[in-house]
Design a protein around this motif. Structure first.
Motif, PDB file in Angstrom:
ATOM      1  N   HIS A 103      -6.467   6.021  -0.054  1.00 45.61           N
ATOM      2  CA  HIS A 103      -6.914   4.984   0.856  1.00 45.61           C
ATOM      3  C   HIS A 103      -6.797   5.439   2.303  1.00 45.61           C
ATOM      4  O   HIS A 103      -6.450   6.582   2.572  1.00 45.61           O
ATOM      5  CB  HIS A 103      -6.207   3.652   0.584  1.00 45.61           C
ATOM      6  N   GLN A 155       1.416  -0.085   4.677  1.00 47.19           N
ATOM      7  CA  GLN A 155       1.518   0.336   3.281  1.00 47.19           C
ATOM      8  C   GLN A 155       2.045  -0.806   2.406  1.00 47.19           C
ATOM      9  O   GLN A 155       1.522  -1.068   1.325  1.00 47.19           O
ATOM     10  CB  GLN A 155       2.434   1.560   3.155  1.00 47.19           C
ATOM     11  N   GLU A 156       3.070  -1.485   2.885  1.00 44.22           N
ATOM     12  CA  GLU A 156       3.631  -2.608   2.121  1.00 44.22           C
ATOM     13  C   GLU A 156       2.598  -3.719   1.972  1.00 44.22           C
ATOM     14  O   GLU A 156       2.458  -4.320   0.912  1.00 44.22           O
ATOM     15  CB  GLU A 156       4.881  -3.144   2.809  1.00 44.22           C
ATOM     16  N   ARG A 207       0.108  -2.807  -0.720  1.00 41.68           N
ATOM     17  CA  ARG A 207       0.698  -2.855  -2.069  1.00 41.68           C
ATOM     18  C   ARG A 207       0.913  -4.271  -2.587  1.00 41.68           C
ATOM     19  O   ARG A 207       0.850  -4.517  -3.784  1.00 41.68           O
ATOM     20  CB  ARG A 207       2.054  -2.143  -2.071  1.00 41.68           C
ATOM     21  N   MET A 208       1.206  -5.197  -1.689  1.00 42.29           N
ATOM     22  CA  MET A 208       1.573  -6.556  -2.091  1.00 42.29           C
ATOM     23  C   MET A 208       0.340  -7.386  -2.427  1.00 42.29           C
ATOM     24  O   MET A 208      -0.686  -7.288  -1.776  1.00 42.29           O
ATOM     25  CB  MET A 208       2.350  -7.258  -0.973  1.00 42.29           C
ATOM     26  N   ARG A 209       0.471  -8.211  -3.450  1.00 38.05           N
ATOM     27  CA  ARG A 209      -0.591  -9.165  -3.782  1.00 38.05           C
ATOM     28  C   ARG A 209      -0.596 -10.240  -2.702  1.00 38.05           C
ATOM     29  O   ARG A 209       0.447 -10.785  -2.346  1.00 38.05           O
ATOM     30  CB  ARG A 209      -0.324  -9.797  -5.140  1.00 38.05           C
TER      31      ARG A 209
END
Length: 133
Positions: A1, A20-21, A24-26
């Motif tokens: 990405h 980045q977090e 990754r998180m929904r």
């Protein structure tokens, strides 16, 4: 990405790790239930989510400074035109928040998200909000 195109220093920086977090998180979307996350009132006391039971919630996540005077006036007008028993406006301002327009979540009285949008979008909220006569 996209983060893979950045240098190691940028990827491992505070902002790079936060991005980045976020990736990754929904993310909460329309039709999801708004979940109760730990937060504090402006007086330092713990925010009690139970006080919102049975009420619609307009959650503004960050961005008040970027909302502009016009947006803040619209928010004030909404406050005057609605009952606290029907609609509760909650502002969550993470201290590490980057500047930007708020992400707004309007729920029904069961805290199911009806509208998620960037910025204060009364045109999207109006069909869900009961205003005083």
């Amino acid at each position: 990405h996209i983060l893979d195109t950045l240098g190691t220093g940028m990827r491992e920086s505070f902002y790079g790790r936060n991005i980045q977090e976020h990736i990754r998180m929904r993310q909460i979307e329309e039709k999801d239930s708004l979940w109760e996350f730990p937060c504090y009132r402006d007086d330092g006391n713990v925010f009690d989510w139970r006080g919102l039971k049975g009420r619609q919630v307009l959650l503004l996540y960050g961005g008040l400074g970027c909302m502009g005077e016009g947006g803040r006036k619209e928010l004030e007008l909404l406050r005057r035109q609605t009952s606290l028993e029907d609609l509760q406006i909650v502002v969550y301002w993470p201290c590490s928040s980057l500047k930007g327009t708020p992400t707004c979540f309007l729920t029904d009285e069961h805290h199911v998200v009806k509208v998620k949008c960037g910025g204060l979008r009364m045109d999207l909220f109006n069909k869900y909000i009961k205003r005083n006569e």
